[in-house]
Motif scaffolding. Sequence first.
Motif, PDB file in Angstrom:
ATOM      1  N   TRP A 137      -1.573  -1.467 -11.260  1.00 27.56           N
ATOM      2  CA  TRP A 137      -0.655  -1.023 -10.209  1.00 27.56           C
ATOM      3  C   TRP A 137       0.227  -2.174  -9.729  1.00 27.56           C
ATOM      4  CZ3 TRP A 137      -0.773  -2.806  -5.061  1.00 27.56           C
ATOM      5  CH2 TRP A 137       0.159  -2.198  -4.224  1.00 27.56           C
ATOM      6  N   ALA A 138      -0.374  -3.352  -9.519  1.00 31.54           N
ATOM      7  CA  ALA A 138       0.416  -4.506  -9.076  1.00 31.54           C
ATOM      8  C   ALA A 138       1.500  -4.840 -10.097  1.00 31.54           C
ATOM      9  CB  ALA A 138      -0.499  -5.702  -8.856  1.00 31.54           C
ATOM     10  N   GLY A 139       1.173  -4.750 -11.394  1.00 29.82           N
ATOM     11  CA  GLY A 139       2.176  -4.981 -12.423  1.00 29.82           C
ATOM     12  C   GLY A 139       3.266  -3.929 -12.406  1.00 29.82           C
ATOM     13  N   ARG A 140       2.896  -2.668 -12.160  1.00 24.02           N
ATOM     14  CA  ARG A 140       3.889  -1.593 -12.067  1.00 24.02           C
ATOM     15  C   ARG A 140       4.844  -1.817 -10.896  1.00 24.02           C
ATOM     16  NH1 ARG A 140       1.909  -0.246 -16.422  1.00 24.02           N
ATOM     17  NH2 ARG A 140       0.923   1.765 -16.921  1.00 24.02           N
ATOM     18  N   MET A 141       4.356  -2.500  -9.870  1.00 20.20           N
ATOM     19  CA  MET A 141       5.193  -2.792  -8.708  1.00 20.20           C
ATOM     20  C   MET A 141       6.089  -4.005  -8.922  1.00 20.20           C
ATOM     21  SD  MET A 141       4.630  -0.454  -6.392  1.00 20.20           S
ATOM     22  CE  MET A 141       4.638   0.641  -7.816  1.00 20.20           C
ATOM     23  N   ALA A 164       4.617 -10.544 -11.053  1.00 21.63           N
ATOM     24  CA  ALA A 164       4.359 -11.397 -12.202  1.00 21.63           C
ATOM     25  C   ALA A 164       2.860 -11.626 -12.335  1.00 21.63           C
ATOM     26  CB  ALA A 164       5.080 -12.737 -12.037  1.00 21.63           C
ATOM     27  N   THR A 165       2.432 -12.117 -13.493  1.00 21.82           N
ATOM     28  CA  THR A 165       1.000 -12.318 -13.743  1.00 21.82           C
ATOM     29  C   THR A 165       0.368 -13.220 -12.694  1.00 21.82           C
ATOM     30  OG1 THR A 165       1.344 -12.046 -16.122  1.00 21.82           O
ATOM     31  CG2 THR A 165      -0.687 -13.122 -15.431  1.00 21.82           C
ATOM     32  N   GLU A 166       1.069 -14.291 -12.302  1.00 23.13           N
ATOM     33  CA  GLU A 166       0.525 -15.213 -11.305  1.00 23.13           C
ATOM     34  C   GLU A 166       0.336 -14.524  -9.956  1.00 23.13           C
ATOM     35  OE1 GLU A 166       3.183 -15.711 -13.126  1.00 23.13           O
ATOM     36  OE2 GLU A 166       2.649 -17.356 -14.483  1.00 23.13           O
ATOM     37  N   ASP A 167       1.273 -13.644  -9.601  1.00 24.56           N
ATOM     38  CA  ASP A 167       1.163 -12.930  -8.325  1.00 24.56           C
ATOM     39  C   ASP A 167       0.044 -11.894  -8.368  1.00 24.56           C
ATOM     40  OD1 ASP A 167       3.311 -14.336  -7.230  1.00 24.56           O
ATOM     41  OD2 ASP A 167       4.769 -12.951  -8.068  1.00 24.56           O
ATOM     42  N   ILE A 168      -0.160 -11.289  -9.539  1.00 29.60           N
ATOM     43  CA  ILE A 168      -1.261 -10.337  -9.678  1.00 29.60           C
ATOM     44  C   ILE A 168      -2.595 -11.050  -9.483  1.00 29.60           C
ATOM     45  CG2 ILE A 168      -2.470  -8.826 -11.309  1.00 29.60           C
ATOM     46  CD1 ILE A 168       0.250  -8.191 -12.559  1.00 29.60           C
ATOM     47  N   SER A 213       2.409   4.409  -7.241  1.00 29.57           N
ATOM     48  CA  SER A 213       1.960   4.240  -5.853  1.00 29.57           C
ATOM     49  C   SER A 213       0.908   5.259  -5.448  1.00 29.57           C
ATOM     50  CB  SER A 213       3.157   4.333  -4.893  1.00 29.57           C
ATOM     51  OG  SER A 213       3.814   5.577  -5.029  1.00 29.57           O
ATOM     52  N   ALA A 214       0.612   6.216  -6.348  1.00 29.88           N
ATOM     53  CA  ALA A 214      -0.470   7.165  -6.075  1.00 29.88           C
ATOM     54  C   ALA A 214      -1.823   6.460  -6.022  1.00 29.88           C
ATOM     55  CB  ALA A 214      -0.495   8.254  -7.149  1.00 29.88           C
TER      56      ALA A 214
END
Length: 443
Positions: free
Chosen positions: A224-228, A231-235, A353-354
């Motif tokens: 979900w974080a990637g869909r938003m 970046a990998t570091e932020d995930i 976002s579901a």
Amino acid sequence: MIPILLPIGALLSGVALLLLGTGLMNTLLALRGSAEGFSDQTLGLLGSAYFLGFIVGTYVCPKLIRRMGHIRSFAFFCAATAVSLLLHGLVIDAWFWFALRLLTGVSLVGLYMVIESWLNTQAPNDRRGQVFAVYMVVNLVALALAQQMLRIDSPLLFTLFAVGAIFLVLAIMPVAMTKLPQPTITDTPAMSLRRLWDVAPVAFSGALLSGVAMGAFWGLGAVWAGRMGMATEDIASFVSLVIITGAVMQWPLGLLSDRIDRRVALALIAGISAVGGLLMAILGVHGNAMMIGAVVFGAGAFAAYPVVVAHLVDHLHQEEILAGSSALLLVQGAGSALGPTLAGALMSATVPSALPLFFAVMFGLCAAFALLQSRKIKDVIVDEPAHFVPMVRTSTASLEMMAEDQMTSTETAHTTEAEQGPDNLDTPDTANEEEIVERRSTG
């Protein structure tokens, strides 16, 4: 405390290295599968396969451990997990990954059984709770640090798969070197799910619904974080933040649950988690602002299950604690296996976002039911009130430590009452029970 931890340092080192490898593995596979074009529904099924392996391993692994012994079993399960991780990077196929995730779940519950049964026999009776707490801290810190290894290289390359496998192999070394005597895996007494529901419906529903939500988080949170657009570091920071916040907030929320009606405490904790899910859904489109939602969600989500366990123990006699806790772990595992499949199908049919909305609904239902029951039925506590024990998902072996710690606390309370002399002998047991109930109901 140091003299107690030194002899089991090899076991704690082994589990730290193990969780560095598997903690990286869980997030890495979600990101790699998403990058390879797996649908959200497929990724959800893969998450469910992992937790289904946990359930299967609960029944399969004790026999294997008795046959091979603890050290050889630990090496065997570590090798199986490392091979599974490497094969994920070599063969990109959804059904093949499904089988590997199932195998990984079985192997990991076997590894947890080895370590936790060992810790259980090595910890002094009066320090089991402290050893268990240190073990949980090691779990959470290693899981949080594992996410940061995503910064080493891209999930599309083989590097991270190799790094995870290296940590899994390194985990064998301190355990293989230990001179600690190997314990015996004991059979866990059984309790029917109907009996569990009759004893504590709030604990049953709380374990199931929190399991559904957290299974979905572990299986699809990084996706979900990637869909938003993260970046990998932020995930990596996102997942670590949820874990760290959850670890920190378990203590104050646990203390609160010891002082008020535990059902009200669970309603509050689940409500916080539901609000966190809503904030993630609302702020997800605003980049790093979603971290606010992650903090709120993590603050409540990790405290829900241990409060549920404590609530169950409130309603069990001493001889039932282990059987009841084991049955509750099975319910939570079933929820964890179901959650990723349901959430993945929902994400595929609607929008990414579901997923956080799914968290909000599950924890919202948990909060509503707990609050309804607290208003409907008086909370009658059996024996003595339980003490909150911070924890993440474990195996049945660690429940022995938790159960014995609760039993020791109860026995100590009874001994203290007896030592106070005849002045207290004119107070009936029912009056004590009413005092306990009244104290917990009113806070």
